[in-house]
Design a protein around this motif. Structure first.
Motif, PDB file in Angstrom:
ATOM      1  N   UNK A  25       0.828  -1.205   0.000  1.00 38.01           N
ATOM      2  CA  UNK A  25       0.000   0.000   0.000  1.00 38.01           C
ATOM      3  C   UNK A  25       0.862   1.254   0.000  1.00 38.01           C
ATOM      4  N   UNK A  26       1.936   1.253   0.793  1.00 37.89           N
ATOM      5  CA  UNK A  26       2.812   2.422   0.847  1.00 37.89           C
ATOM      6  C   UNK A  26       3.404   2.733  -0.517  1.00 37.89           C
ATOM      7  N   UNK A  27       3.611   1.704  -1.341  1.00 37.69           N
ATOM      8  CA  UNK A  27       4.233   1.898  -2.647  1.00 37.69           C
ATOM      9  C   UNK A  27       3.311   2.578  -3.655  1.00 37.69           C
ATOM     10  N   UNK A  28       2.050   2.808  -3.305  1.00 39.14           N
ATOM     11  CA  UNK A  28       1.101   3.421  -4.235  1.00 39.14           C
ATOM     12  C   UNK A  28       1.219   4.932  -4.291  1.00 39.14           C
ATOM     13  N   UNK A  29       1.858   5.555  -3.311  1.00 35.33           N
ATOM     14  CA  UNK A  29       1.857   7.014  -3.208  1.00 35.33           C
ATOM     15  C   UNK A  29       3.261   7.534  -2.991  1.00 35.33           C
ATOM     16  N   UNK A  30       3.503   8.691  -3.591  1.00 41.16           N
ATOM     17  CA  UNK A  30       4.757   9.389  -3.362  1.00 41.16           C
ATOM     18  C   UNK A  30       4.591  10.580  -2.460  1.00 41.16           C
ATOM     19  N   UNK A  31       3.475  10.631  -1.712  1.00 39.85           N
ATOM     20  CA  UNK A  31       3.256  11.714  -0.775  1.00 39.85           C
ATOM     21  C   UNK A  31       2.035  12.559  -1.051  1.00 39.85           C
ATOM     22  N   UNK A  32       1.149  12.120  -1.965  1.00 42.92           N
ATOM     23  CA  UNK A  32      -0.084  12.875  -2.201  1.00 42.92           C
ATOM     24  C   UNK A  32      -0.995  12.754  -0.987  1.00 42.92           C
ATOM     25  N   UNK A  33      -1.432  13.896  -0.450  1.00 46.40           N
ATOM     26  CA  UNK A  33      -2.179  13.893   0.811  1.00 46.40           C
ATOM     27  C   UNK A  33      -3.499  13.141   0.695  1.00 46.40           C
ATOM     28  N   UNK A  34      -4.247  13.380  -0.392  1.00 45.73           N
ATOM     29  CA  UNK A  34      -5.558  12.728  -0.538  1.00 45.73           C
ATOM     30  C   UNK A  34      -5.404  11.221  -0.661  1.00 45.73           C
ATOM     31  N   UNK A  35      -4.437  10.782  -1.466  1.00 42.73           N
ATOM     32  CA  UNK A  35      -4.228   9.345  -1.634  1.00 42.73           C
ATOM     33  C   UNK A  35      -3.696   8.719  -0.352  1.00 42.73           C
ATOM     34  N   UNK A  36      -2.841   9.439   0.354  1.00 45.12           N
ATOM     35  CA  UNK A  36      -2.301   8.913   1.615  1.00 45.12           C
ATOM     36  C   UNK A  36      -3.409   8.636   2.623  1.00 45.12           C
ATOM     37  N   UNK A  37      -4.411   9.506   2.643  1.00 39.49           N
ATOM     38  CA  UNK A  37      -5.525   9.293   3.577  1.00 39.49           C
ATOM     39  C   UNK A  37      -6.272   8.006   3.237  1.00 39.49           C
ATOM     40  N   UNK A  38      -6.467   7.746   1.965  1.00 38.09           N
ATOM     41  CA  UNK A  38      -7.148   6.517   1.559  1.00 38.09           C
ATOM     42  C   UNK A  38      -6.306   5.292   1.912  1.00 38.09           C
ATOM     43  N   UNK A  39      -5.004   5.398   1.711  1.00 37.67           N
ATOM     44  CA  UNK A  39      -4.110   4.274   2.009  1.00 37.67           C
ATOM     45  C   UNK A  39      -4.094   3.980   3.502  1.00 37.67           C
ATOM     46  N   UNK A  40      -4.048   5.022   4.320  1.00 37.67           N
ATOM     47  CA  UNK A  40      -4.033   4.816   5.771  1.00 37.67           C
ATOM     48  C   UNK A  40      -5.319   4.144   6.244  1.00 37.67           C
ATOM     49  N   UNK A  41      -6.463   4.530   5.656  1.00 35.55           N
ATOM     50  CA  UNK A  41      -7.725   3.879   6.007  1.00 35.55           C
ATOM     51  C   UNK A  41      -7.697   2.420   5.556  1.00 35.55           C
ATOM     52  N   UNK A  42      -7.196   2.193   4.340  1.00 37.67           N
ATOM     53  CA  UNK A  42      -7.165   0.835   3.809  1.00 37.67           C
ATOM     54  C   UNK A  42      -6.291  -0.069   4.662  1.00 37.67           C
ATOM     55  N   UNK A  43      -5.193   0.474   5.194  1.00 36.33           N
ATOM     56  CA  UNK A  43      -4.275  -0.340   5.999  1.00 36.33           C
ATOM     57  C   UNK A  43      -4.959  -0.889   7.238  1.00 36.33           C
ATOM     58  N   UNK A  44      -5.947  -0.176   7.736  1.00 35.29           N
ATOM     59  CA  UNK A  44      -6.651  -0.639   8.936  1.00 35.29           C
ATOM     60  C   UNK A  44      -7.687  -1.711   8.612  1.00 35.29           C
ATOM     61  N   UNK A  45      -7.943  -1.919   7.306  1.00 38.74           N
ATOM     62  CA  UNK A  45      -9.013  -2.840   6.919  1.00 38.74           C
ATOM     63  C   UNK A  45      -8.515  -4.005   6.073  1.00 38.74           C
ATOM     64  N   UNK A  46      -7.186  -4.196   5.988  1.00 33.94           N
ATOM     65  CA  UNK A  46      -6.670  -5.206   5.062  1.00 33.94           C
ATOM     66  C   UNK A  46      -7.178  -6.607   5.390  1.00 33.94           C
ATOM     67  N   UNK A  47      -7.415  -6.907   6.664  1.00 30.32           N
ATOM     68  CA  UNK A  47      -7.864  -8.251   7.041  1.00 30.32           C
ATOM     69  C   UNK A  47      -9.326  -8.286   7.474  1.00 30.32           C
TER      70      UNK A  47
END
Length: 660
Positions: free
Chosen positions: A330-352
């Protein structure tokens, strides 16, 4: 009609007839004369016909406002400050979008004639509607100006005085127009000189406030030709990323530094702009004597004074359990875009989490990559990831493809049983792309799979249990499809356990990182010239990541040796075909799908209007080569024909009215 209006009409008619040969007394200002000629020659406006102001209905106005929602919050303070300065003098303050539609307004609402005069919320002041006017002529020329009394083309508007200034975004594109107008004014046009200076001042302040808000997480460079007002009112603003590349600028900086129009300022390196190394930028951060804040432009033509504000430090990450750390896929999807980072952080909490997930975003924004990263970050990563494009499978086959079948269960079924894609995903992840295109009869069967966790192959009498995670994706507005009865509400709520929206590439703040990442292919990393990079950064990317990857693959294939040059890039012209997003006005009408005269028109949902218009534009650009457009979009020809039929798009090459 009043005598003064008739006299004005005669003047406009005479100038339009004589053009450059008109007597000096009829010429007005040069910018006004040219606008009058445009109104007659290009916009086909009749100077003898007096037009009432065009006020958009509330629904269409809201569409225009929605496109500028974040900007309007920032601009509002500037409008209020300006109105406080001019309200006592009989002015109203208008803010229009780049199409000339008034999206914000401050004025005395007790003045009953404002709406009739067009000095009101929702008024359309584009030049092709209203003729020569402050807003429309400002949009056409790109310059601040005053259109005073009989400067107006339409005799209806000649009591008005309108003073306007353009507001640009961080790429130099026109975002809005700031206007102050009055119902009456003294005759000399020079009486509005102070009004013009005030509008220009507040337009610059709004532009700079929007710039500073947008790039608050990057290096901000403030520059001025003299040090005295550098910290108070800098004239030039630049935003620079951590690699030293220019990623944004205000309009004044663009005019100063973009002297070579073939090389956009965005994308240039710090050393290409200034005669100083980027690693020494720290000397401009702290307050220093003026002579230590001086910097020479790279071409040596001007000395400026600069202060630099570094990005705010990222807060120290609190100690968190190991399972909460951001997974590498998931971290590899973004180079620091704030909007995308927020989606990635939410997704990380729901991976399982067992809940189903819905991923939305424009075509090409990487929805499948996002789903694969979720799968690779989860405990299911050793099991299959099965991707199904619901729009690419023919309707006659999608049921057997998804659910499988027993031998001879339907006409065309083979002698062997076939496991469906749902069973293939057992233990892993099932990714349903373009879920909005799933035929409605199959939606009920999919709902059963999600609810019961079992699948019934065609021809079978006993269901087979499955253990899978479902991730669905779409570029459509599923809620709108539900309201129209084209998508089951119970399936929508089942799929929408958690929703993730991926930003389009043009809105991402890490586009430079995306380019570098895609350049590092299997053949090794490729270098790119600053000129070529600047061209990529200036493009709008309507095809998003998919389009960017195609462009880079093409450039790598055709380059001779060394770095990719601008000449190696394909012609980036798709952005010119992008349809207006508000769906209003003549421009939208030109882009609307052509109805098929041979069959009843299929109603196009509001949520799909932009997609339909974009598809029609792509087809036109490809000279109606359906196969070529289907390949570009990653769709089957059958899916293309299905969408064309649904949206009423008919090729002019079809003599019999058939899409085929």
């Amino acid at each position: 009609m009043q005598p003064f209006q008739r006299a004005h009409i005669d003047t406009v008619v005479q100038l339009a007839a004589l053009g450059a040969d008109a007597p000096a007394a009829l010429r007005h200002d040069e910018v006004i004369r040219r606008s009058w000629l445009r109104c007659v020659q290009e916009h086909a406006l009749d100077p003898t016909r007096m037009q009432e102001a065009v006020i958009l209905p509330s629904g269409r106005l809201r569409e225009h406002q929605d496109q500028l929602e974040a900007f309007l919050h920032i601009a509002r303070h500037g409008l209020e400050a300006l109105y406080q300065q001019v309200a006592g003098m009989g002015y109203v303050v208008l803010l229009t979008d780049a199409r000339g539609v008034t999206v914000d307004f401050l004025g005395d609402l007790q003045h009953g004639d404002l709406r009739r005069a067009g000095l009101y919320l929702g008024a359309d002041w584009s030049e092709h509607h209203a003729g020569t006017c402050g807003v429309g002529t400002c949009i056409t020329t790109g310059e601040a100006l005053t259109v005073h009394l009989d400067d107006h083309f339409d005799a209806t508007h000649i009591p008005l005085t309108c003073t306007t200034a353009p507001i640009h975004d961080a790429t130099g594109r026109l975002t809005a127009v700031l206007d102050i107008s009055a119902m009456s004014a003294p005759q000399p046009k020079g009486s509005q000189h102070l009004a013009l200076q005030m509008v220009k001042l507040y337009a610059t302040q709004i532009e700079n406030a929007d710039f500073l808000h947008r790039f608050r997480g990057e290096w901000i460079l403030r520059l001025a030709p003299a040090p005295q007002f550098l910290d108070v009112n800098p004239e030039y603003l630049l935003a620079v990323d951590s690699a030293g590349r220019v990623i944004g600028h205000n309009r004044r900086a663009q005019r100063l530094l973009e002297t070579d129009l073939r090389r956009p300022l965005r994308g240039r390196g710090y050393e290409q702009v200034f005669d100083a190394p980027f690693h020494e930028i720290g000397r401009f951060v702290q307050a220093r004597p003026a002579d230590q804040r001086a910097v020479m432009l790279a071409d040596g033509r001007q000395l400026l004074f600069m202060t630099a504000t570094p990005p705010p430090p990222r807060p120290a990450a609190p100690a968190i359990p190991k399972e909460r750390r951001l997974p590498a896929p998931l971290a590899a999807l973004s180079g620091g875009d704030a909007a995308l980072d927020r989606q990635i952080e939410r997704a990380a909490r729901l991976v399982n989490s067992p809940m189903s997930l819905l991923v939305t975003g424009e075509t090409g924004t990487g929805k499948e990559f996002f789903a694969k990263a979720l799968h690779a970050s989860s405990e299911r990563r050793s099991r299959p990831f099965i991707a199904v494009n619901c729009a690419a499978i023919p309707e006659t086959l999608i049921e057997s493809e998804l659910f499988g079948h027993l031998p001879g269960s339907f006409s065309g079924a083979g002698p062997r049983a076939k496991r469906g894609l749902i069973q293939e995903a057992d233990g892993g992840t099932l990714f349903l792309d373009e879920i909005g295109d799933m035929p409605r009869p199959l939606q009920a069967r999919l709902l059963r799979v999600l609810a019961e966790r079992e699948v019934l192959p065609l021809g079978a009498t006993r269901a087979v249990p499955v253990n899978l995670r479902v991730i669905a994706a779409t570029h459509c507005d599923l809620e709108a499809l539900v309201r129209e009865g084209r998508f089951r509400d119970d399936l929508y709520y089942r799929l929408n356990g958690a929703r993730f929206h991926l930003p389009p590439l043009r809105e991402r703040g890490d586009i430079g990182w995306v380019i570098d990442t895609l350049l590092g292919g299997d053949e090794g990393p490729a270098e790119m010239s600053a000129d070529a990079r600047g061209c990529l950064l200036a493009h709008r990317w309507p095809g998003n990541l998919r389009e960017l990857r195609n462009v880079l693959d093409y450039a790598r294939a055709v380059r001779s040796t060394g770095a990719i040059q601008r000449a190696d890039l394909p012609e980036l012209r798709v952005h010119a075909m992008a349809p207006p997003r508000d769906g209003a006005g003549p421009a939208a009408a030109r882009h609307a799908p052509t109805p098929d005269p041979a069959r009843p028109r299929q109603p196009v949902a509001a949520s799909e209007a932009a997609a339909a218009a974009e598809l029609q534009q792509r087809l036109r650009a490809a000279h109606w080569n359906v196969s070529a457009v289907a390949r570009d979009l990653g769709l089957s020809r059958m899916t293309m024909y299905r969408r064309m039929k649904r949206w009423g798009i008919v090729s002019p090459n079809s003599m019999d009215g058939s899409s085929h």
